[in-house]
Design a protein around this motif. Structure first.
Motif, short mmCIF file in Angstrom:
data_model
loop_
_atom_site.label_atom_id
_atom_site.label_comp_id
_atom_site.label_asym_id
_atom_site.label_seq_id
_atom_site.Cartn_x
_atom_site.Cartn_y
_atom_site.Cartn_z
N CYS A 137 27.74 42.15 37.49
CA CYS A 137 28.17 41.22 38.48
C CYS A 137 29.33 40.58 38.01
O CYS A 137 29.35 40.09 36.71
CB CYS A 137 27.05 40.05 38.96
N TYR A 334 30.02 49.03 44.95
CA TYR A 334 29.67 47.77 45.00
C TYR A 334 29.76 46.87 46.18
O TYR A 334 30.28 47.49 47.21
CB TYR A 334 30.95 47.26 44.05
N LEU A 336 30.98 43.20 47.66
CA LEU A 336 31.77 42.09 47.47
C LEU A 336 31.55 40.85 48.53
O LEU A 336 31.47 41.21 49.81
CB LEU A 336 33.35 42.45 47.65
N VAL A 351 40.90 45.97 49.71
CA VAL A 351 40.09 45.65 48.57
C VAL A 351 39.68 46.94 47.52
O VAL A 351 39.88 46.69 46.38
CB VAL A 351 38.50 44.86 49.12
N VAL A 355 40.40 46.60 43.38
CA VAL A 355 39.51 46.84 42.57
C VAL A 355 39.58 47.85 41.72
O VAL A 355 39.61 47.82 40.23
CB VAL A 355 37.97 46.97 43.34
N ALA A 385 37.13 40.38 39.19
CA ALA A 385 36.92 39.10 40.52
C ALA A 385 38.42 38.16 40.26
O ALA A 385 38.76 37.81 41.01
CB ALA A 385 35.67 38.29 40.36
N VAL A 403 34.99 34.69 44.70
CA VAL A 403 34.72 36.04 44.66
C VAL A 403 33.76 36.65 43.68
O VAL A 403 33.73 36.30 42.58
CB VAL A 403 36.13 37.13 44.61
N LEU A 405 31.69 40.22 42.69
CA LEU A 405 31.31 41.61 43.22
C LEU A 405 30.20 42.02 42.46
O LEU A 405 29.90 41.89 41.18
CB LEU A 405 32.74 42.47 42.30
N PHE A 407 28.30 45.34 41.14
CA PHE A 407 28.54 46.68 41.07
C PHE A 407 27.24 47.42 41.14
O PHE A 407 26.34 47.11 40.39
CB PHE A 407 29.09 46.95 39.98
#
Length: 424
Positions: A137, A334, A336, A351, A355, A385, A403, A405, A407
């Motif tokens: 994360c 992932y 988000l 996005v 990423v 992020a 933000v 993310l 995964f």
């Protein structure tokens, strides 16, 4: 896991060889001066997790220690910590709610936590395996140009451990809350919403209903706190619960979550904005109106149409969350989560490339190649992020930006997929 737990417990009992004494300074500050019986669970968990995390505790061990300590605390006679009702004022509604002296009762909780740590140091119980559904994360949050930081976020891959749920289904909880008019509503939701959810038996059979009920319960609890402390803040929020082979999203307002699968964006939700046609109709049917003042506002006040808090504009600003569920097939990259400070300047379609760029740049800085990326996955992932937040700021966002993310497979697999297919 067991060796890491033993090592940490050794250090913890060295730091806290005996119970904390009354009258001393607590090693971590409680969130509130006064806490209701219903709020005690969430505030104690937050306090314990904060104390353990600051000392480098393995996340799974932290959840198990706090769960056991809270369970013991809630079985205690807490009447000695009650604040006399006459000291709280003369309003009838306040007279019916039992409040506790937070620092005193949290001293008891911390001593329970220390006691559990000592017992486990002597005889460590068999620890359950760490959750297998999440690989990493990545979170980054900035105040940006705003005077205050009013965002809060929560990442709990150990959700089941924190609430003693043993039904065999892995669960991981993630949330972003975007406060306005003060940070109190966002902080309250970040402390209590997952606790309200974890207490619901229906969670194991009806995720959507459980999430909606948890939002309602949290809003009702915050209403009482806001009344007794004269708070006027509100907060949008988006929650993701990964449960087995299902991803559930619940939300209020314009914080959002998106899923990326094989490099393609999967839409999970439609954010609540005052100008959204069905939201506009709902507000007008209740006798409210929308006013354009740089942006659309409910009754000329708030720029959100659903939120926790904002009680001066309820029911026009609704506290009812929406929820959607999406099956997970195992090929997801992932999910988000972010506040509107991100999505106001970044399109969903941008996005995946952002990423990928962040992963490639971070991987190169770690020495290049899949092997180095795998070895340094934590360091690499944490920068992703940060890269997205920086992009949103450069694109013109002046708001708080958060933000997160989550995964859903190892990071090096995403770069391998890119090299073989040309997509993330």
């Amino acid at each position: 896991m067991e060796s890491a737990a033993r090592c940490f417990l050794e250090k913890l009992v060295e730091e806290f060889p005996a119970a904390l004494e009354e009258g001393g300074v607590l090693p971590v500050s409680p969130l509130s001066r006064k806490v209701s019986i219903e709020e005690l669970h969430g505030e104690s968990l937050e306090l314990g997790l904060r104390l353990l995390s600051a000392r480098g505790s393995p996340a799974c061990l932290s959840a198990l220690l706090c769960q056991e300590a809270v369970s013991q605390l809630l079985q205690k006679d807490l009447s000695p910590f009650q604040i006399p009702q006459e000291a709280e004022g003369n309003q009838e509604e306040e007279q019916t709610e039992v409040l506790l002296q937070s620092e005193a009762v949290q001293l008891l909780f911390l001593n329970q936590l220390i006691g559990v740590a000592h017992a486990w140091h002597q005889n460590l119980p068999k620890l359950p395996p760490s959750p297998s559904c999440i690989t990493h994360c990545s979170v980054h949050a900035i105040k940006n140009t705003r005077r205050k930081m009013e965002d809060k976020h929560v990442a709990l891959a150990e959700f089941n451990h924190l609430f003693g749920i043993q039904d065999g289904a892995d669960r991981a909880y993630y949330a972003v809350f975007d406060g306005h008019g003060g940070v109190e509503a966002a902080a309250y939701a970040a402390t209590h919403l997952h606790v309200a959810l974890g207490k619901l038996e229906i969670l194991q059979s009806d995720t959507a209903t459980a999430l909606k009920s948890a939002f309602i319960r949290t809003d009702d609890m915050f209403r009482r706190k806001a009344k007794r402390e004269r708070l006027r803040s509100g907060s949008t929020g988006v929650v993701v619960l990964i449960q087995g082979q299902e991803l559930a999203v619940a939300w209020l307002g314009d914080s959002q979550a998106i899923l990326v699968r094989k490099g393609q964006v999967v839409t999970l939700m439609d954010p609540h904005k005052p100008e959204r046609e069905d939201e506009k109709q709902r507000i007008e049917d209740l006798g409210g109106c929308l006013t354009f003042m740089g942006c659309w506002r409910v009754n000329g006040t708030y720029a959100v149409s659903r939120a926790i808090g904002d009680f001066d504009q309820k029911p026009y600003v609704s506290g009812d969350a929406d929820c959607s569920t999406t099956p997970l097939w195992g090929d997801e990259d992932y999910v988000l989560l972010a506040c509107d400070g991100f999505f106001d300047t970044v399109k969903h379609s941008e996005v995946p490339q952002l990423v990928l760029d962040a992963l490639q740049h971070a991987g190169d800085s770690e020495g290049g190649g899949d092997a180095s990326l795998e070895q340094a996955e934590g360091a690499v992932g944490s920068r992703v992020a940060q890269h997205l937040v920086s992009h949103a700021k450069a694109a013109g966002s002046s708001d708080n930006i958060t933000v997160m993310l989550v995964f859903l497979r190892p990071l090096e697999q995403l770069l391998v997929q890119q090299s073989t297919t040309g997509t993330v």
